[in-house]
Design an enzyme around this catalytic site. Structure first.
Site, PDB file in Angstrom:
ATOM      1  N   ARG A  14       3.595  31.480  47.711  1.00 18.17           N
ATOM      2  CA  ARG A  14       4.092  31.002  46.420  1.00 18.17           C
ATOM      3  C   ARG A  14       3.193  31.392  45.244  1.00 18.17           C
ATOM      4  O   ARG A  14       3.350  30.855  44.149  1.00 18.17           O
ATOM      5  CB  ARG A  14       4.239  29.468  46.434  1.00 18.17           C
ATOM      6  CG  ARG A  14       5.343  28.926  47.309  1.00 18.17           C
ATOM      7  CD  ARG A  14       5.663  27.464  46.983  1.00 18.17           C
ATOM      8  NE  ARG A  14       6.301  27.311  45.689  1.00 18.17           N
ATOM      9  CZ  ARG A  14       5.702  26.938  44.579  1.00 18.17           C
ATOM     10  NH1 ARG A  14       4.404  26.676  44.568  1.00 18.17           N
ATOM     11  NH2 ARG A  14       6.379  26.819  43.463  1.00 18.17           N
ATOM     12  N   THR A 170       9.956   6.745  42.867  1.00 18.89           N
ATOM     13  CA  THR A 170      10.495   5.446  42.468  1.00 18.89           C
ATOM     14  C   THR A 170      11.662   5.078  43.379  1.00 18.89           C
ATOM     15  O   THR A 170      12.588   5.878  43.561  1.00 18.89           O
ATOM     16  CB  THR A 170      10.977   5.472  41.007  1.00 18.89           C
ATOM     17  OG1 THR A 170       9.917   5.924  40.161  1.00 18.89           O
ATOM     18  CG2 THR A 170      11.419   4.080  40.561  1.00 18.89           C
ATOM     19  N   HIS A 191       6.987  21.872  39.128  1.00 18.88           N
ATOM     20  CA  HIS A 191       7.589  23.015  39.806  1.00 18.88           C
ATOM     21  C   HIS A 191       6.525  24.018  40.256  1.00 18.88           C
ATOM     22  O   HIS A 191       6.754  24.826  41.166  1.00 18.88           O
ATOM     23  CB  HIS A 191       8.578  23.699  38.849  1.00 18.88           C
ATOM     24  CG  HIS A 191       9.724  24.358  39.544  1.00 18.88           C
ATOM     25  ND1 HIS A 191       9.668  24.768  40.854  1.00 18.88           N
ATOM     26  CD2 HIS A 191      10.964  24.702  39.098  1.00 18.88           C
ATOM     27  CE1 HIS A 191      10.826  25.325  41.193  1.00 18.88           C
ATOM     28  NE2 HIS A 191      11.623  25.297  40.149  1.00 18.88           N
ATOM     29  N   ASP A 195       9.031  23.402  45.131  1.00 21.79           N
ATOM     30  CA  ASP A 195      10.359  23.942  44.851  1.00 21.79           C
ATOM     31  C   ASP A 195      11.434  23.018  45.421  1.00 21.79           C
ATOM     32  O   ASP A 195      11.128  21.988  46.031  1.00 21.79           O
ATOM     33  CB  ASP A 195      10.500  25.336  45.475  1.00 21.79           C
ATOM     34  CG  ASP A 195       9.463  26.306  44.948  1.00 21.79           C
ATOM     35  OD1 ASP A 195       9.138  26.238  43.750  1.00 21.79           O
ATOM     36  OD2 ASP A 195       8.979  27.131  45.749  1.00 21.79           O
TER      37      ASP A 195
END
Length: 219
Positions: A14, A170, A191, A195
């Site tokens: 990534r 939450t 981000h 992803d």
């Protein structure tokens, strides 16, 4: 000890995505999905455990299972991953309707971890203000419960602020639905480190953990 490992940017798949979402488009995203809590609530009822600390135990196990949810940037600007993270959770004060943050040390043993959270909640329940327990370690993620609303979406943003590399989770009000009991769970994260695949993995792992808690020793 709060230990961590640096991410090897030369081999990390990534690396381009990380650079793009830190240099070009610094964004975080928020996703809400329903989670079936039927078995978990049955487990709580039969074992005499409370729902909220049980969810914190389960959620922390799930978060620790996904490396992308344990990432942060060190003082040198290097992307790293904690070996483990601890929960920073809210305690609601019924008398004045305010809340305070608390944290608990993580333990892989479910019973020990549950007792630790329950004891910390009891110990700090009457301390008012934002931070009920001081000296929060840097390797934390945020979790709270809003049992008054079965929301379908939730977003928490700091205007012009930095995206949060740690998860912000939450839990909403649980309600009966087609013979089952479900609750909305919201995940907010940067981000740069996470992803859609990782968000999907989070909800899949959480659902599996909730389905199997208390079964054949799975906790």
């Amino acid at each position: 000890m709060n230990t961590y490992q640096k991410i090897d940017m030369q081999s990390w798949p990534r690396r381009e995505h990380y650079r793009y979402y830190t240099e070009k488009l610094r964004v975080e995203y928020s996703i809400t999905a329903p989670v079936d809590l039927t078995n978990l609530l049955k487990f709580c009822h039969e074992s005499g455990r409370k729902f909220y600390p049980t969810m914190i135990c389960l959620m922390t196990k799930v978060v620790n299972a996904i490396e992308n949810f344990r990432m942060f940037v060190d003082v040198d600007g290097s992307l790293c991953a904690w070996d483990r993270v601890v929960p920073s959770y809210t305690i609601f004060h019924e008398d004045d309707k305010t809340f305070s943050d608390c944290w608990s040390d993580y333990c892989e043993d479910f019973d020990t971890f549950y007792r630790t959270i329950a004891e910390d909640m009891e110990r700090y329940k009457d301390i008012k203000g934002i931070k009920a327990r001081k000296n929060q370690p840097p390797n934390f993620y945020c979790i709270s419960c809003a049992p008054w609303t079965a929301f379908t979406s939730y977003t928490s943003r700091i205007p012009n602020g930095e995206p949060s590399y740690f998860p912000i989770i939450t839990i909403g009000k649980y309600e009966p639905h087609e013979g089952r009991t479900t609750a909305p769970v919201n995940l907010t994260i940067a981000h740069a480190v996470c992803d859609g695949y990782h968000a999907g993995l989070f909800f899949e792992t959480l659902q599996d953990a909730a389905d199997h808690i208390g079964k054949d020793g799975a906790e």
